[in-house]
Design a protein around this motif. Sequence first.
Motif, PDB file in Angstrom:
ATOM      1  N   UNK A   1       0.840  -1.204   0.000  1.00 43.46           N
ATOM      2  CA  UNK A   1       0.000   0.000   0.000  1.00 43.46           C
ATOM      3  C   UNK A   1       0.876   1.255   0.000  1.00 43.46           C
ATOM      4  N   UNK A   2       0.629   2.149  -0.973  1.00 45.47           N
ATOM      5  CA  UNK A   2       1.409   3.383  -1.095  1.00 45.47           C
ATOM      6  C   UNK A   2       2.621   3.266  -1.991  1.00 45.47           C
ATOM      7  N   UNK A   3       2.845   2.084  -2.572  1.00 46.64           N
ATOM      8  CA  UNK A   3       4.033   1.829  -3.390  1.00 46.64           C
ATOM      9  C   UNK A   3       3.646   1.363  -4.792  1.00 46.64           C
ATOM     10  N   UNK A   4       4.463   1.744  -5.758  1.00 45.14           N
ATOM     11  CA  UNK A   4       4.378   1.192  -7.105  1.00 45.14           C
ATOM     12  C   UNK A   4       2.988   1.263  -7.699  1.00 45.14           C
ATOM     13  N   UNK A   5       2.517   0.105  -8.191  1.00 44.65           N
ATOM     14  CA  UNK A   5       1.226   0.063  -8.863  1.00 44.65           C
ATOM     15  C   UNK A   5       0.058  -0.227  -7.960  1.00 44.65           C
ATOM     16  N   UNK A   6       0.264  -0.279  -6.652  1.00 47.75           N
ATOM     17  CA  UNK A   6      -0.824  -0.544  -5.712  1.00 47.75           C
ATOM     18  C   UNK A   6      -1.506   0.753  -5.294  1.00 47.75           C
ATOM     19  N   UNK A   7      -2.594   0.632  -4.536  1.00 45.37           N
ATOM     20  CA  UNK A   7      -3.391   1.798  -4.149  1.00 45.37           C
ATOM     21  C   UNK A   7      -2.555   2.844  -3.432  1.00 45.37           C
ATOM     22  N   UNK A   8      -2.943   4.110  -3.619  1.00 47.97           N
ATOM     23  CA  UNK A   8      -2.234   5.243  -3.037  1.00 47.97           C
ATOM     24  C   UNK A   8      -3.210   6.057  -2.189  1.00 47.97           C
ATOM     25  N   UNK A   9      -3.574   5.576  -1.010  1.00 43.45           N
ATOM     26  CA  UNK A   9      -4.517   6.332  -0.170  1.00 43.45           C
ATOM     27  C   UNK A   9      -3.967   7.705   0.191  1.00 43.45           C
ATOM     28  N   UNK A  10      -4.877   8.615   0.543  1.00 40.34           N
ATOM     29  CA  UNK A  10      -4.473  10.002   0.796  1.00 40.34           C
ATOM     30  C   UNK A  10      -4.532  10.393   2.265  1.00 40.34           C
TER      31      UNK A  10
ATOM     32  N   UNK B   1      17.600  -1.598 -11.236  1.00 43.86           N
ATOM     33  CA  UNK B   1      16.816  -1.412 -10.018  1.00 43.86           C
ATOM     34  C   UNK B   1      16.655   0.062  -9.697  1.00 43.86           C
ATOM     35  N   UNK B   2      17.734   0.836  -9.832  1.00 47.83           N
ATOM     36  CA  UNK B   2      17.653   2.269  -9.582  1.00 47.83           C
ATOM     37  C   UNK B   2      16.638   2.918 -10.503  1.00 47.83           C
ATOM     38  N   UNK B   3      16.650   2.550 -11.757  1.00 47.57           N
ATOM     39  CA  UNK B   3      15.697   3.132 -12.714  1.00 47.57           C
ATOM     40  C   UNK B   3      14.256   2.827 -12.309  1.00 47.57           C
ATOM     41  N   UNK B   4      14.008   1.606 -11.828  1.00 43.72           N
ATOM     42  CA  UNK B   4      12.651   1.253 -11.390  1.00 43.72           C
ATOM     43  C   UNK B   4      12.237   2.091 -10.191  1.00 43.72           C
ATOM     44  N   UNK B   5      13.146   2.256  -9.233  1.00 44.24           N
ATOM     45  CA  UNK B   5      12.821   3.056  -8.058  1.00 44.24           C
ATOM     46  C   UNK B   5      12.539   4.505  -8.449  1.00 44.24           C
ATOM     47  N   UNK B   6      13.374   5.061  -9.284  1.00 40.15           N
ATOM     48  CA  UNK B   6      13.208   6.459  -9.668  1.00 40.15           C
ATOM     49  C   UNK B   6      11.871   6.665 -10.368  1.00 40.15           C
ATOM     50  N   UNK B   7      11.549   5.797 -11.291  1.00 35.36           N
ATOM     51  CA  UNK B   7      10.278   5.937 -12.005  1.00 35.36           C
ATOM     52  C   UNK B   7       9.094   5.863 -11.042  1.00 35.36           C
ATOM     53  N   UNK B   8       9.114   4.884 -10.141  1.00 39.32           N
ATOM     54  CA  UNK B   8       7.983   4.695  -9.225  1.00 39.32           C
ATOM     55  C   UNK B   8       7.864   5.831  -8.223  1.00 39.32           C
ATOM     56  N   UNK B   9       8.980   6.253  -7.636  1.00 41.22           N
ATOM     57  CA  UNK B   9       8.899   7.244  -6.578  1.00 41.22           C
ATOM     58  C   UNK B   9       8.799   8.673  -7.110  1.00 41.22           C
ATOM     59  N   UNK B  10       9.253   8.923  -8.300  1.00 37.87           N
ATOM     60  CA  UNK B  10       8.989  10.230  -8.904  1.00 37.87           C
ATOM     61  C   UNK B  10       7.538  10.338  -9.323  1.00 37.87           C
ATOM     62  N   UNK B  11       6.901   9.214  -9.608  1.00 33.07           N
ATOM     63  CA  UNK B  11       5.472   9.203  -9.961  1.00 33.07           C
ATOM     64  C   UNK B  11       4.594   9.364  -8.726  1.00 33.07           C
ATOM     65  N   UNK B  12       4.861   8.553  -7.685  1.00 37.14           N
ATOM     66  CA  UNK B  12       3.979   8.516  -6.518  1.00 37.14           C
ATOM     67  C   UNK B  12       4.443   9.372  -5.353  1.00 37.14           C
ATOM     68  N   UNK B  13       5.726   9.705  -5.303  1.00 38.07           N
ATOM     69  CA  UNK B  13       6.240  10.451  -4.175  1.00 38.07           C
ATOM     70  C   UNK B  13       6.365   9.599  -2.921  1.00 38.07           C
ATOM     71  N   UNK B  14       6.583  10.264  -1.784  1.00 39.97           N
ATOM     72  CA  UNK B  14       6.863   9.576  -0.526  1.00 39.97           C
ATOM     73  C   UNK B  14       5.766   9.730   0.519  1.00 39.97           C
ATOM     74  N   UNK B  15       4.614  10.264   0.137  1.00 44.68           N
ATOM     75  CA  UNK B  15       3.548  10.369   1.129  1.00 44.68           C
ATOM     76  C   UNK B  15       3.199   8.991   1.678  1.00 44.68           C
ATOM     77  N   UNK B  16       2.884   8.063   0.793  1.00 45.39           N
ATOM     78  CA  UNK B  16       2.482   6.735   1.229  1.00 45.39           C
ATOM     79  C   UNK B  16       3.564   5.999   1.997  1.00 45.39           C
ATOM     80  N   UNK B  17       4.766   5.833   1.438  1.00 48.25           N
ATOM     81  CA  UNK B  17       5.821   5.133   2.176  1.00 48.25           C
ATOM     82  C   UNK B  17       6.114   5.728   3.553  1.00 48.25           C
ATOM     83  N   UNK B  18       6.175   7.060   3.642  1.00 46.63           N
ATOM     84  CA  UNK B  18       6.481   7.690   4.923  1.00 46.63           C
ATOM     85  C   UNK B  18       5.307   7.607   5.900  1.00 46.63           C
TER      86      UNK B  18
END
Length: 346
Positions: free
Chosen positions: A59-68, A229-246
């Motif tokens: 939850x909050x990562x990659x292609x999964x739901x991004x609650x607010x 791996x770095x490219x995957x992380x950059x793409x995902x976290x530049x898209x979704x940001x760090x609200x969910x992970x944090x």
Amino acid sequence: MIRNVFSTGRHRTSYWTGGPANGPLMIFIHGWPELSSMWWHQLECFSALGFRCVAPDMRGYGGSSQPSSLGDFALEHIVEDMLELLGGLGAERALWIGHDWGAPVVWSLASHHAGKCIGAVNLCVPYLANGFAPPNLVPLVNRTLYPEAQYPAGQWDYMLFYEKDFEAVRAVFEANVPALFKALIRRGSAEAVRKPSRTATVSRDGGWFGGASQAPVLPRDEAVLSQEALDRYVEAFETNGFFGPNAWYMNHRQNMAYAAKAPGEGKLRLPVLFLHAAYDAVCETMDSRLAEPMRRDCLDLTEAVLETGHWMVQEQPERVNAAIARWLAARVPEFWPFQEYRKPEV
């Protein structure tokens, strides 16, 4: 490996899967700040052995739901995500494997839903029956390394800073995502665990990285972080940001209240494997008391120590795989695929 999505009315889970559809089910749970793809070595290894392997974006990562809402990232909700995924896979039980924040998810599944677990394997973060939260972590700090007057919260100070200024932490992480991952995902060393972790001074410094506005620019540590791996992380976290992970760090009270609901005072009777990272400066289990509650509350516990840092899945993938395989053979042999094999009688 195949990419799939499972959705219900409350949540969407994107996941990688491999191995035979009728194989024994292993579900790999990643932590902060990673993705399901961190388990690639394990997916390949155990799929080839005949297991059905699944690694979800949490939850909050990659292609999964991004609650607010911050409260949407409490462990009770995340455990429900995994139970729904388990049902969507058509399975009653699985062997659950977790790393970093994935470990409290797996521990919660084991303590609240033991019937859904063949066993539990966790890396770096040991079991705390009363909840993985600063009030329970700080009393276990190694005070030889972290004198209380200088480091009141020890290496867990960074957790408190999320609550103090959530948006400031998020801004620093999002300012330069490539630099962040190159700064975070690095090999461990014996020297690193002999001195205080940088996470112990985040409040004093006014933020991560000495209070700087973004992560320092360092060369990529090729031993643990591939360019792919770095490219995957950059793409995902530049898209979704760090609200969910944090936001996973913003629910300590809720998580402790949830832990208190576990039956049997949270004692685990199912088979458990814990892998210590000898050079993990934050989840330090070698010289502190951090692993003591786990040894008291896990009644069928196997422990192994790997000479790696926190990112052990990337740093020593073969040793991680071997440790899991050895434990399965010793403690859960009936879980192995291809049970038609029998050793010839002499």
